[in-house]
Design a protein around this motif. Structure first.
Motif, short mmCIF file in Angstrom:
data_model
loop_
_atom_site.label_atom_id
_atom_site.label_comp_id
_atom_site.label_asym_id
_atom_site.label_seq_id
_atom_site.Cartn_x
_atom_site.Cartn_y
_atom_site.Cartn_z
N ALA A 58 0.85 -1.20 0.00
CA ALA A 58 0.00 0.00 0.00
C ALA A 58 0.88 1.24 0.00
O ALA A 58 2.04 1.19 0.38
N HIS A 59 0.30 2.34 -0.44
CA HIS A 59 0.95 3.64 -0.29
C HIS A 59 0.44 4.22 1.01
O HIS A 59 -0.65 4.76 1.08
N THR A 60 1.23 4.05 2.07
CA THR A 60 0.76 4.37 3.42
C THR A 60 1.27 5.72 3.93
O THR A 60 1.01 6.07 5.08
N ALA A 61 1.99 6.47 3.09
CA ALA A 61 2.44 7.81 3.50
C ALA A 61 1.23 8.74 3.41
O ALA A 61 0.97 9.35 2.38
N VAL A 62 0.50 8.82 4.52
CA VAL A 62 -0.82 9.46 4.53
C VAL A 62 -0.77 10.92 4.09
O VAL A 62 -1.59 11.35 3.28
N ASP A 63 0.18 11.68 4.59
CA ASP A 63 0.26 13.09 4.23
C ASP A 63 0.80 13.27 2.80
O ASP A 63 0.31 14.11 2.05
N LYS A 64 1.78 12.47 2.45
CA LYS A 64 2.34 12.56 1.09
C LYS A 64 1.29 12.21 0.03
O LYS A 64 1.32 12.73 -1.08
N ALA A 65 0.37 11.33 0.40
CA ALA A 65 -0.68 10.91 -0.54
C ALA A 65 -1.53 12.08 -1.01
O ALA A 65 -2.07 12.06 -2.13
N GLU A 66 -1.66 13.10 -0.19
CA GLU A 66 -2.48 14.26 -0.55
C GLU A 66 -1.94 14.95 -1.80
O GLU A 66 -2.71 15.55 -2.56
N SER A 67 -0.63 14.87 -2.03
CA SER A 67 -0.04 15.49 -3.21
C SER A 67 0.45 14.46 -4.23
O SER A 67 0.92 14.82 -5.31
N ASP A 68 0.34 13.19 -3.90
CA ASP A 68 0.78 12.12 -4.79
C ASP A 68 -0.38 11.16 -5.02
O ASP A 68 -0.32 9.97 -4.69
N ILE A 69 -1.43 11.69 -5.59
CA ILE A 69 -2.66 10.92 -5.81
C ILE A 69 -2.42 9.76 -6.77
O ILE A 69 -2.98 8.68 -6.62
N GLU A 70 -1.56 9.98 -7.76
CA GLU A 70 -1.30 8.94 -8.77
C GLU A 70 -0.72 7.68 -8.14
O GLU A 70 -1.21 6.57 -8.42
N LYS A 124 -7.11 -17.82 -3.03
CA LYS A 124 -7.55 -17.00 -1.91
C LYS A 124 -6.82 -15.67 -1.90
O LYS A 124 -5.62 -15.60 -2.20
N LEU A 125 -7.55 -14.61 -1.53
CA LEU A 125 -6.97 -13.28 -1.44
C LEU A 125 -7.32 -12.66 -0.09
O LEU A 125 -8.50 -12.60 0.29
N ILE A 126 -6.29 -12.25 0.64
CA ILE A 126 -6.49 -11.47 1.87
C ILE A 126 -5.92 -10.08 1.62
O ILE A 126 -4.72 -9.93 1.37
N HIS A 127 -6.78 -9.10 1.65
CA HIS A 127 -6.35 -7.71 1.39
C HIS A 127 -6.42 -6.90 2.67
O HIS A 127 -7.43 -6.92 3.38
N ILE A 128 -5.35 -6.18 2.98
CA ILE A 128 -5.29 -5.39 4.20
C ILE A 128 -5.73 -3.95 3.91
O ILE A 128 -5.15 -3.27 3.06
N SER A 129 -6.75 -3.51 4.63
CA SER A 129 -7.25 -2.15 4.47
C SER A 129 -7.11 -1.39 5.80
O SER A 129 -6.34 -1.80 6.67
N THR A 130 -7.85 -0.32 5.96
CA THR A 130 -7.54 0.64 7.01
C THR A 130 -8.75 1.27 7.67
O THR A 130 -9.83 1.35 7.07
N PRO A 135 -14.40 8.24 3.87
CA PRO A 135 -13.01 8.68 4.06
C PRO A 135 -12.84 10.18 3.87
O PRO A 135 -13.55 10.80 3.08
N GLN A 136 -11.85 10.73 4.60
CA GLN A 136 -11.63 12.17 4.59
C GLN A 136 -10.27 12.56 4.01
O GLN A 136 -9.86 13.71 4.11
N SER A 137 -9.58 11.61 3.41
CA SER A 137 -8.23 11.87 2.88
C SER A 137 -8.03 11.10 1.58
O SER A 137 -8.79 10.18 1.26
N VAL A 138 -7.00 11.47 0.85
CA VAL A 138 -6.66 10.74 -0.38
C VAL A 138 -6.33 9.30 -0.05
O VAL A 138 -6.78 8.37 -0.74
N TYR A 139 -5.56 9.09 1.00
CA TYR A 139 -5.22 7.73 1.42
C TYR A 139 -6.49 6.92 1.68
O TYR A 139 -6.65 5.82 1.17
#
Length: 285
Positions: free
Chosen positions: A62-74, A97-103, A123-127
């Motif tokens: 995952a792209h877990t850099a929560v603040d960076k995600a706001e400017s790196d939407i791609e 089988k697929l186990i997907h980790i979310s938040t 959700p309230q953020s890009v992440y």
């Protein structure tokens, strides 16, 4: 056949799964990271899975850099949405089988009652938005024997996380401020990793299912930091500050406690209290 593909293997959860490899000899693990396998490339992933005869995917990437995600939407969209959609298609095509980790970031944090799986996401953020898009992609494709697990406040003896940051700051400062008005539950990645490996044989659902997992108990970031310093016997003054005093690019949910009744009942698991797991992690560190 128990060949497991673990994506995001250099992250906290992926690293904990790697550390458990010898404890679970019935599984044969394949650990990859984004640099090794482009998880947004359908052909590349499908070829890897078929060549390695993969029967289970645990998607920790995952792209877990929560603040960076706001400017790196791609990048957030690629890793948190498109890659997940890719895995769901391949899981359905290959009957694996697929186990997907979310938040917990798929919620807006306005509740004061622990979130069940059926509560509507907001959700309230890009992440958070890209993670929700990933969830919705799996639900639309609907591979059998597959699940989504939402978790929160993950930490580990591996990688970068809140616990390690607090330990570093304790060696650099005599006083610090920690947010007191965000409430949730820490999750020791090792506990989640063990749970994932224990429940795999029980996955037999026809439609995608969502579960919540964190450690038991509730705290603020302030409480969490105080517990770290108390356990380590560090003498440092911790001041409780409000979110407004520490502005960030991404909006965090003020309350993100997850209700775990569904996963405990379905898989008959016991979940440790966050303080007990924190002590175990700090012993390693």
């Amino acid at each position: 056949m128990n060949n497991i593909l673990v994506t995001g293997s250099n992250g906290q959860l992926g690293s904990e799964l790697r550390a458990l490899e010898l404890t679970y000899p019935k599984y044969h693990f394949h650990f990859t990271d984004y640099e090794e396998l482009d998880i947004t490339n359908h052909t590349a992933v499908k070829t890897y899975i078929e060549t390695a005869n993969i029967s289970i995917i645990i998607n920790c990437a995952a792209h877990t850099a929560v603040d960076k995600a706001e400017s790196d939407i791609e990048m957030s969209t690629k890793l948190n949405h498109l890659a997940v959609e890719n895995f769901a298609k391949i899981a359905k095509e290959n009957n694996i089988k697929l186990i997907h980790i979310s938040t917990d970031y798929v919620f807006d944090g306005t509740s004061y009652i622990p979130y069940t799986e059926s509560i509507k996401s907001n959700p309230q953020s890009v992440y958070g938005n890209t993670k929700l898009a990933g969830e919705e992609a799996i639900q639309k494709i609907n591979p059998s024997n597959s699940i989504i697990i939402r978790t929160s406040w993950v930490y580990s003896s591996y990688g970068n996380n809140f616990v390690k940051t607090m330990l570093r700051l304790a060696n650099e400062r005599k006083e610090l401020g920690v947010i007191v008005d965000q409430i949730g539950t820490p999750t020791y990645a090792k506990d989640l990793a063990v749970t994932l490996l224990e429940i795999i044989p029980q996955l037999n659902n026809k439609s995608i299912e969502i579960y919540h997992y964190s450690n038991e108990g509730v705290c603020s970031w302030y409480d969490f930091s105080k517990a770290i310093f108390e356990i380590k016997k560090f003498k440092i003054k911790v001041n409780a500050i409000e979110t407004s005093q520490y502005p960030t690019a991404a909006k965090r949910p003020f309350y993100s406690v997850l209700n775990k009744n569904k996963i405990k009942k379905r898989f008959q698991i016991e979940i440790p209290n966050w303080r007990d797991s924190l002590k175990e992690c700090l012993q390693i560190l």
